[in-house]
Scaffold this active site. Structure first.
Site, short mmCIF file in Angstrom:
data_model
loop_
_atom_site.label_atom_id
_atom_site.label_comp_id
_atom_site.label_asym_id
_atom_site.label_seq_id
_atom_site.Cartn_x
_atom_site.Cartn_y
_atom_site.Cartn_z
N GLY A 170 -24.46 14.13 -50.49
CA GLY A 170 -24.09 15.01 -51.62
C GLY A 170 -22.58 15.09 -51.75
O GLY A 170 -21.94 15.94 -51.16
N LYS B 151 -21.87 35.65 -44.05
CA LYS B 151 -21.55 34.91 -45.29
C LYS B 151 -22.40 35.45 -46.45
O LYS B 151 -21.94 35.57 -47.58
CB LYS B 151 -21.79 33.42 -45.06
CG LYS B 151 -21.47 32.52 -46.26
CD LYS B 151 -19.99 32.22 -46.37
CE LYS B 151 -19.50 31.76 -47.71
NZ LYS B 151 -20.14 30.69 -48.38
N SER C 291 -20.34 30.19 -57.48
CA SER C 291 -21.04 28.90 -57.62
C SER C 291 -22.38 29.09 -58.34
O SER C 291 -22.79 28.23 -59.13
CB SER C 291 -21.26 28.27 -56.24
OG SER C 291 -21.93 29.16 -55.39
N GLU D 223 -29.55 28.54 -56.67
CA GLU D 223 -29.92 28.55 -55.24
C GLU D 223 -30.49 29.93 -54.85
O GLU D 223 -30.09 30.51 -53.84
CB GLU D 223 -28.70 28.20 -54.38
CG GLU D 223 -28.18 26.78 -54.60
CD GLU D 223 -27.06 26.42 -53.63
OE1 GLU D 223 -25.95 26.96 -53.78
OE2 GLU D 223 -27.31 25.61 -52.71
#
Ligand SMILES: NC(=O)C1=CN([C@@H]2O[C@H](COP(=O)(O)OP(=O)(O)OC[C@H]3O[C@@H](n4cnc5c(N)ncnc54)[C@H](OP(=O)(O)O)[C@@H]3O)[C@@H](O)[C@H]2O)C=CC1
Ligand SMILES: CC(C)(CO)C(=O)C(=O)O
Length: 314
Positions: A10, A192, A262, A274
């Site tokens: 990727g 995170k 993102s 996601e």
């Protein structure tokens, strides 16, 4: 010359950026691409970075995994929405004792990878990076870039600092990538998520950038409440995140340049979100430990609606 060979699965905003830096520093790097093949084979990779622009006119690029050599480190840097391809991609790329380095956002991906390839070591990396792929083979690194590495073991048991982690640390540090090691990958992943769950989710639902979310009293409070639920999720798995970390994340975001997350970029570009890796998996993992996270569930349900509606437009 670096010590390890790398396969980048990727070559986008994240994989293209770190992979290019590793090659520039002398490591052997093999790049797997999708639609960018013709551009990258002819012109290589272009990195525009706040730390200095550079070009790699020649890179070892592939559009078929069967043509790639097995590598010491296989970096997983596709979007998690494409992870179904890993059952085909990973087995030919790994050899015994390869490291699969998962640099994706979210929770639980390492467990999925352990089910696909059992003869490898898995390391997770939390990336505080703001980077976009702005054209085929052309990456724009806007800000940050630090990676926190932690090694995966069954059930996310903390395994301390391993020699494998140190070897990757060395290569990344030589390549000018800020990097640190953690003894507890699961704790790192929850920390995170403390950023990704509120900001990625709300940026899509509210059609807002990080500065807009932080400037408004109501949404700022909502961010804080969501962070408290992430703290509860972490606690359900035995990981304690102190209250002071919530304040650190809020302050960090206020200081950040206004940023389109993102997930918001994916939404605006009509790409799949996601949601499962970043929101669904943490919810499910907390539920397995009998902890419900109602605000995060509410966020998840709205994101699923928006994502499913977008699918119709794709
Ligand atoms: N970008 C960032 O700053 C950060 C990203 N992350 C995480 O990193 C992960 C990657 O994100 P990001 O780099 O932004 O995403 P990008 O979409 O920029 O990159 C993913 C790349 O994977 C390629 N790809 C898709 N399918 C295949 C395939 N079958 N074979 C080979 N390549 C394929 C895509 O190519 P194509 O476009 O041609 O389909 C694309 O270039 C995500 O989990 C994200 O959350 C984490 C922190 C920061
Ligand atoms: C925290 C941040 C902004 C950069 O690492 C990110 O992960 C994202 O936008 O998804």
């Amino acid at each position: 010359m670096g010590n390890l060979s790398y396969a980048i699965v990727g070559t986008g905003a994240l994989g293209g950026f770190y992979g290019a830096k590793l090659q520039k520093a002398g490591n052997e790097v093999h790049f797997l691409v999708n639609s960018d093949y013709q551009q990258v084979i002819k012109h290589g990779l272009t990195i525009e970075s706040k730390d200095g622009d550079f070009r790699l006119p020649q890179v070892q690029v592939y559009n078929q995994v069967e043509k790639m050599p097995s590598c010491d480190v296989v970096v997983v840097s596709i979007k998690t929405t494409q992870n179904h391809i890993l059952t085909q991609i990973l087995p030919p790329l790994v050899k015994d004792d390869s490291i699969v380095l998962v640099l994706q956002n979210g929770l639980g991906i390492e467990t999925e990878i352990a089910q696909i390839v059992s003869n490898v070591n898995i390391i997770g990396g939390l990336c505080f990076l703001c980077s976009n792929k702005i054209a085929p083979g052309h990456i724009h690194h806007l800000d940050y870039g630090k990676i926190t590495l932690g090694e995966y073991a069954t059930n996310y048991n903390a395994v301390g600092i391993t020699e494998r982690m140190k070897a990757i640390f060395q290569d990344f540090e030589n390549a000018g990538i800020e990097i640190e090691l953690t003894e507890d990958l699961l704790l790192g992943r929850w920390k995170k998520l403390m950023w990704n769950i509120p900001y990625n989710g709300l940026s899509v639902i509210l059609d807002a950038t990080t500065d807009e979310i932080m400037a408004d009293m109501y949404t700022r409070t909502l961010v804080e409440q969501l962070m408290k639920e992430v703290q509860l999720g972490a606690k359900s798995t035995g990981r304690i995140i102190p209250d002071s970390f919530i304040q650190t994340m809020l302050d960090y975001t206020v200081k950040m340049k206004p940023y389109r997350t993102s997930m918001k970029i994916d939404f605006d570009e009509n790409r799949p979100l996601e949601v499962e890796a970043i929101v669904g998996n943490p919810l499910r993992i907390a539920a397995e430990h009998d902890v419900s996270l109602p605000l995060i569930r509410c966020l998840y349900q709205q994101l699923k609606f928006l994502d499913n509606r977008n699918i119709g437009d794709r």
